[in-house]
Scaffold this active site. Structure first.
Site, PDB file in Angstrom:
ATOM      1  N   TYR A 112       0.841  -1.199   0.000  1.00  0.00           N
ATOM      2  CA  TYR A 112       0.000   0.000   0.000  1.00  0.00           C
ATOM      3  C   TYR A 112       0.873   1.245   0.000  1.00  0.00           C
ATOM      4  CZ  TYR A 112      -3.586   3.252   1.466  1.00  0.00           C
ATOM      5  OH  TYR A 112      -4.449   4.308   1.529  1.00  0.00           O
ATOM      6  N   TRP A 114       1.112   5.778  -1.290  1.00  0.00           N
ATOM      7  CA  TRP A 114       0.667   6.944  -2.039  1.00  0.00           C
ATOM      8  C   TRP A 114       1.790   7.643  -2.784  1.00  0.00           C
ATOM      9  CZ3 TRP A 114      -3.336  10.856  -2.356  1.00  0.00           C
ATOM     10  CH2 TRP A 114      -4.609  10.360  -2.088  1.00  0.00           C
TER      11      TRP A 114
HETATM   12  P1  PGD Z   1       3.468   7.922   2.208  1.00  0.00           P
HETATM   13  O1  PGD Z   1       4.263   8.679   3.199  1.00  0.00           O
HETATM   14  O2  PGD Z   1       2.712   8.711   1.195  1.00  0.00           O
HETATM   15  O3  PGD Z   1       2.452   7.096   3.096  1.00  0.00           O
HETATM   16  O4  PGD Z   1       0.449   5.902   3.909  1.00  0.00           O
HETATM   17  P2  PGD Z   1       1.554   5.830   2.749  1.00  0.00           P
HETATM   18  O5  PGD Z   1       2.369   4.606   2.970  1.00  0.00           O
HETATM   19  O6  PGD Z   1       0.936   6.004   1.413  1.00  0.00           O
HETATM   20  O7  PGD Z   1       4.381   6.835   1.514  1.00  0.00           O
HETATM   21  C1  PGD Z   1       4.718   6.846   0.166  1.00  0.00           C
HETATM   22  C2  PGD Z   1       6.192   6.409   0.015  1.00  0.00           C
HETATM   23  O8  PGD Z   1       6.512   6.259  -1.364  1.00  0.00           O
HETATM   24  C3  PGD Z   1       7.166   7.412   0.561  1.00  0.00           C
HETATM   25  O9  PGD Z   1       8.007   6.797   1.518  1.00  0.00           O
HETATM   26  C4  PGD Z   1       7.998   7.866  -0.669  1.00  0.00           C
HETATM   27  O10 PGD Z   1       9.353   8.122  -0.400  1.00  0.00           O
HETATM   28  C5  PGD Z   1       7.865   6.672  -1.589  1.00  0.00           C
HETATM   29  N1  PGD Z   1       8.023   7.006  -3.007  1.00  0.00           N
HETATM   30  C6  PGD Z   1       7.785   8.199  -3.607  1.00  0.00           C
HETATM   31  N2  PGD Z   1       7.972   8.091  -4.941  1.00  0.00           N
HETATM   32  C7  PGD Z   1       8.335   6.806  -5.190  1.00  0.00           C
HETATM   33  C8  PGD Z   1       8.632   6.088  -6.387  1.00  0.00           C
HETATM   34  O11 PGD Z   1       8.553   6.576  -7.506  1.00  0.00           O
HETATM   35  N3  PGD Z   1       8.949   4.766  -6.264  1.00  0.00           N
HETATM   36  C9  PGD Z   1       9.019   4.161  -5.053  1.00  0.00           C
HETATM   37  N4  PGD Z   1       9.336   2.867  -5.033  1.00  0.00           N
HETATM   38  N5  PGD Z   1       8.735   4.831  -3.902  1.00  0.00           N
HETATM   39  C10 PGD Z   1       8.392   6.129  -3.960  1.00  0.00           C
HETATM   40  C11 PGD Z   1      -0.633   6.752   3.833  1.00  0.00           C
HETATM   41  C12 PGD Z   1      -1.784   6.230   4.717  1.00  0.00           C
HETATM   42  O12 PGD Z   1      -1.512   6.488   6.102  1.00  0.00           O
HETATM   43  C13 PGD Z   1      -3.098   6.812   4.377  1.00  0.00           C
HETATM   44  S1  PGD Z   1      -3.533   6.949   2.710  1.00  0.00           S
HETATM   45  C14 PGD Z   1      -4.010   7.169   5.317  1.00  0.00           C
HETATM   46  S2  PGD Z   1      -5.460   7.963   4.878  1.00  0.00           S
HETATM   47  C15 PGD Z   1      -3.854   6.843   6.730  1.00  0.00           C
HETATM   48  N6  PGD Z   1      -4.035   7.983   7.585  1.00  0.00           N
HETATM   49  C16 PGD Z   1      -3.728   7.872   8.880  1.00  0.00           C
HETATM   50  C17 PGD Z   1      -4.344   8.673   9.924  1.00  0.00           C
HETATM   51  O13 PGD Z   1      -5.206   9.528   9.665  1.00  0.00           O
HETATM   52  N7  PGD Z   1      -3.946   8.473  11.187  1.00  0.00           N
HETATM   53  C18 PGD Z   1      -3.041   7.551  11.510  1.00  0.00           C
HETATM   54  N8  PGD Z   1      -2.686   7.395  12.791  1.00  0.00           N
HETATM   55  N9  PGD Z   1      -2.458   6.792  10.565  1.00  0.00           N
HETATM   56  C19 PGD Z   1      -2.765   6.905   9.273  1.00  0.00           C
HETATM   57  N10 PGD Z   1      -2.159   6.111   8.347  1.00  0.00           N
HETATM   58  C20 PGD Z   1      -2.579   6.047   6.956  1.00  0.00           C
END
Ligand code: PGD
Length: 765
Positions: A112, A114
């Site tokens: 999973y 974003w």
């Molecule tokens: P991001 O930090 O967006 O978090 O969780 P998610 O895991 O999506 O992680 C994306 C990662 O992709 C980053 O580490 C980035 O460096 C990496 N990345 C960027 N570009 C690339 C690429 O081109 N290739 C590769 N391989 N990697 C790349 C999000 C999730 O957290 C979500 S959607 C929600 S809604 C939740 N919200 C909450 C919340 O409200 N409260 C709590 N306590 N916890 C939550 N967790 C959830």
């Protein structure tokens, strides 16, 4: 060598469209000129491209290489640099071994995340496609951390989550038609700043302002005053955290007993009201869910509840429910009860009225869908049937073979030997991180593609450096944004970083299935190929349809939008027989026979008030809101300039009410320790009257930074709230995550302040 860039190039990210120029050391960023309210998150790019947190070359955990995998993984272990050819041989061998010895059902590729990208280089899509096309299948995940409960409850009661959240009441309708917007969970614009695929125009503030100037009243039902922008001129209704259903019930009760409800609408468009009515009036439990009952539960005077209820039938009223409310125990209930309240008001399907789940939760809600398809990378077919609801990943790893319930099915957790992750950060997004550490110690091998040394990368065995979006060409598009962006590379990849696609193409070759994965196309040929359905649809409709090269030179293309028709709810209102809802009865289900048949005590067959099983108590008297950050998207680019500019002494700010602070001897800027029985973290106190008393707010996304040497439940010295949150499912129905709320205590931190190491690469052997 860095590309000498004298030109601005168009680009796009989950936080908007922009132009970028590499100046040799940092990135100059200018938001898209047509965006009336660009997101400040774009500024995180400026210092990110060459930051020390970037991963420069493939790395392998030394303990894993030594095949001492059974020694616990820790965040302090050393890594060994490995040339690309060697690491890909090693990984191909490991994938083949796992498949031969255990089969595809031993690989978790739910992966999973974003990661910001265009339509082709989206890491999650690439890894899923690779595992399907080249590996034959994997254990997948369903639903999201965003909408885990709503995605499952909505199809039972009204229709698909995507349709309700993306093709429904628009911001234009709010601006023109709504008289009252009752927003449970508010509508914070920090959330609509963000949209997967990006949006070119951030229109929410202006729409709320237009509505407010016309006389519309916005009610922000939330523990945080700034869950609604100032432009809305909203009235703050601060209720106790997690009590929205009780307030909704009391509003419904008042509408019913004062005969202010639309019984005709309910009779024609809904099913099961009579059973719910018994509950509402307390016929069976002798507890009428009236304003007097709710007053104690929610912390508002009964008269205020009755007054609010009386306003709702006057004029056009829109009920919205935010994602945040369902990211909590029994999160299905507010989503359902919000729909029932709107049904009783009889305005579902009218412009600017009725029910909109998640309006403003992301930038692509409240907009007209495009009239043509956007480029989409095919994912292939998964040869493995096993799946888990995404939030149950730690349960799966810790309890292989154990039974669990999900949406009417009795299922068993698979036995996972290898985890493959690209484009996500579970040590950011998952709850109860100390438990997650134990869970991620179970598989034999963890593989991560990352562009930065996130905690997930530091906990993996094989780490492959991925390019960031600005280091490659792509196409930017979202299904509700009228601008297709030719996302041009702005800077050469750092170190030896490669595109996820190229990594998977080389791995596929080693597995003897390159053609299946690449279909014989290079990245550039894929972009042309993915663009074609959009071009053809434009051509068929008689719109401007340039070929790919012309689009690429132009840098952007305007797409036509579908009419502002209110989507399937409006169609249902106009023709409830011909345009039935996709529910079992074809109507809005106020009582669900299907859910009744599941027999879940934690998700009854009609919406009901179910208090959290972990309320505040003497030891943990404060309720923590762990919400989405305003300074970055999730944990992405936490090392970026904008995110860093808002830290205090390097720590994430935690907001608390001055009265709660003074009771604990805490002053503005003090470093505090937040703790409960699951864990503890440091954060920097920010006193604010915008937070209700009894509530503390610490956004997610500060990279997990465990204290050196601490064993079982180390202190996170940086401020990641997921060391505190509960890792349970919302209910047996949806099994969504419960990350939004938890209970804690807070004290002034007296020790020597530990250094922040979150952005340091691991030690190299
Ligand atoms: P991001 O930090 O967006 O978090 O969780 P998610 O895991 O999506 O992680 C994306 C990662 O992709 C980053 O580490 C980035 O460096 C990496 N990345 C960027 N570009 C690339 C690429 O081109 N290739 C590769 N391989 N990697 C790349 C999000 C999730 O957290 C979500 S959607 C929600 S809604 C939740 N919200 C909450 C919340 O409200 N409260 C709590 N306590 N916890 C939550 N967790 C959830």
């Amino acid at each position: 060598m860095d590309q000498a860039a004298d030109d601005w190039v168009p680009h796009s990210a989950h936080w908007g469209a922009f132009s970028a120029r590499w100046n040799g050391a940092t990135l100059d960023v200018t938001p898209y000129a047509g965006d009336p309210a660009p997101s400040p998150l774009l500024q995180n790019f400026s210092n990110a491209m060459r930051h020390k947190a970037r991963i420069l070359r493939p790395m392998v955990r030394k303990a894993w290489l030594d095949r001492r995998a059974r020694s616990e993984r820790t965040f302090d272990q050393k890594f060994v640099a490995c040339p690309w050819d060697e690491v890909l041989d090693l990984l191909a061998g490991e994938l083949s071994r796992i498949k031969t010895e255990h089969g595809g059902a031993a690989v978790y590729g739910g992966s999973y995340g974003w990661s910001s990208a265009g339509r082709f280089h989206h890491a999650q899509s690439q890894v899923h496609r690779f595992l399907n096309m080249a590996f034959g299948g994997y254990v997948r995940s369903v639903n999201s951390y965003s909408a885990g409960a709503s995605a499952v409850i909505l199809p039972h009661i009204m229709g698909g989550y995507e349709a309700i959240s993306r093709h429904n009441v628009t911001w234009d309708q709010v601006a023109e038609h709504s008289d009252t917007v009752l927003a449970f969970g508010g509508m914070a614009v920090k959330n609509s700043d963000v949209a997967s695929g990006g949006v070119s125009r951030h229109i929410e503030r202006a729409a709320m302002q237009r509505a407010a100037r016309r006389g519309a009243i916005f009610y922000n039902v939330a523990p945080l005053r700034d869950d609604m922008p100032e432009e809305a001129g909203g009235r703050w209704v601060p209720i106790k955290v997690g009590t929205d259903v009780a307030l909704m019930l009391a509003l419904a009760h008042t509408l019913l007993v004062e005969n202010l409800w639309d019984s005709g609408f309910v009779a024609r468009y809904c099913t099961g009201f009579e059973i719910f009515e018994r509950y509402l009036l307390g016929r069976d439990d002798s507890i009428p869910k009236d304003a007097a009952w709710a007053a104690n539960v929610v912390g508002l005077p009964a008269t205020a509840i009755v007054d609010l209820a009386r306003r709702l039938p006057r004029g056009r009223t829109l009920i919205t429910v935010s994602h945040s409310l369902q990211r909590a125990q029994y999160g299905e209930q507010p989503v359902w009860m919000g729909a029932v309240l709107a049904a009783m008001l009889g305005q579902i399907g009218l412009p600017g009225g009725g029910y909109h789940y998640a309006l403003g939760a992301l930038g692509h809600t409240g907009r007209r869908p495009n009239a043509v398809p956007i480029p989409t990378l095919p994912q292939g077919k998964n040869g493995v049937a096993d799946f888990i609801p995404v939030g149950r990943v730690a349960d799966m790893l810790l309890h292989p073979g154990e039974r669990f319930d999900y949406n009417g099915r009795a299922m068993r957790y698979p036995d996972i030997k290898l985890v493959y992750w690209a484009g996500g950060n579970p040590f950011h997004h998952h709850q109860d991180i100390n438990r997650l550490r134990r869970a991620f110690n179970v598989p034999q091998t963890i593989v991560v593609h990352e562009s930065a040394w996130t905690p997930m990368a530091k906990f993996a065995d094989i780490v492959l450096p991925a390019t960031m979006t600005l280091e490659r060409d792509d196409i930017g598009a979202a299904a509700t944004d009228p601008r297709l962006v030719a996302m041009r590379k702005a800077v050469d990849p750092i170190g030896e970083a490669r595109d996820d696609f190229d990594i998977f193409a080389d791995l596929s070759r080693r597995l003897g299935v390159e053609q299946a994965f690449t279909e014989g196309r290079s990245s550039r040929q894929w972009l042309t190929h993915l663009y074609e359905p959009t071009r053809r649809a434009l051509l068929d409709a008689g719109w401007d349809a340039p070929d790919f090269e012309a689009f690429w030179r132009r840098g952007e293309l305007e797409l036509p939008s579908a009419p502002d028709d209110g989507g399937f709810l409006s169609a249902f209102r106009n023709d409830p027989v011909g345009k039935k809802l996709p529910t079992p009865s074809g109507k809005i289900e106020i009582y669900s026979k299907a859910i009744a048949g599941f027999g879940y005590d934690d998700c009854p067959p009609h919406p009901a008030w179910l208090p959290s099983t972990e309320p505040p108590d003497v030891r943990h008297p404060l309720t923590l809101i762990a919400n989405q950050p305003a300074t970055r998207l999730h944990s992405q680019l936490d090392f970026g300039a904008y995110s860093q500019s808002k830290k205090i002494a390097g720590r994430e700010p935690v907001r608390l009410h001055p009265a709660d602070a003074s009771r604990r001897g805490i002053k503005n800027g003090d470093i505090v320790r937040l703790f409960n029985d699951r864990g503890a973290c440091l954060a920097a106190a920010t006193l604010s009257h915008d937070v209700m008393q009894g509530v503390v707010q610490l956004s997610t996304g500060a990279w997990y930074d465990p204290e050196v040497g601490a064993a079982d439940r180390p202190l996170c010295v940086h401020g990641n709230p997921n060391v505190l949150t509960r890792d349970i499912g919302t209910s047996r129905l949806a099994q969504g995550c419960c990350g939004q709320v938890t209970v804690v205590e807070c004290e002034k931190y007296q020790g020597t302040l530990p250094p922040i190491r979150a952005f340091d690469p691991p030690e190299q052997a």
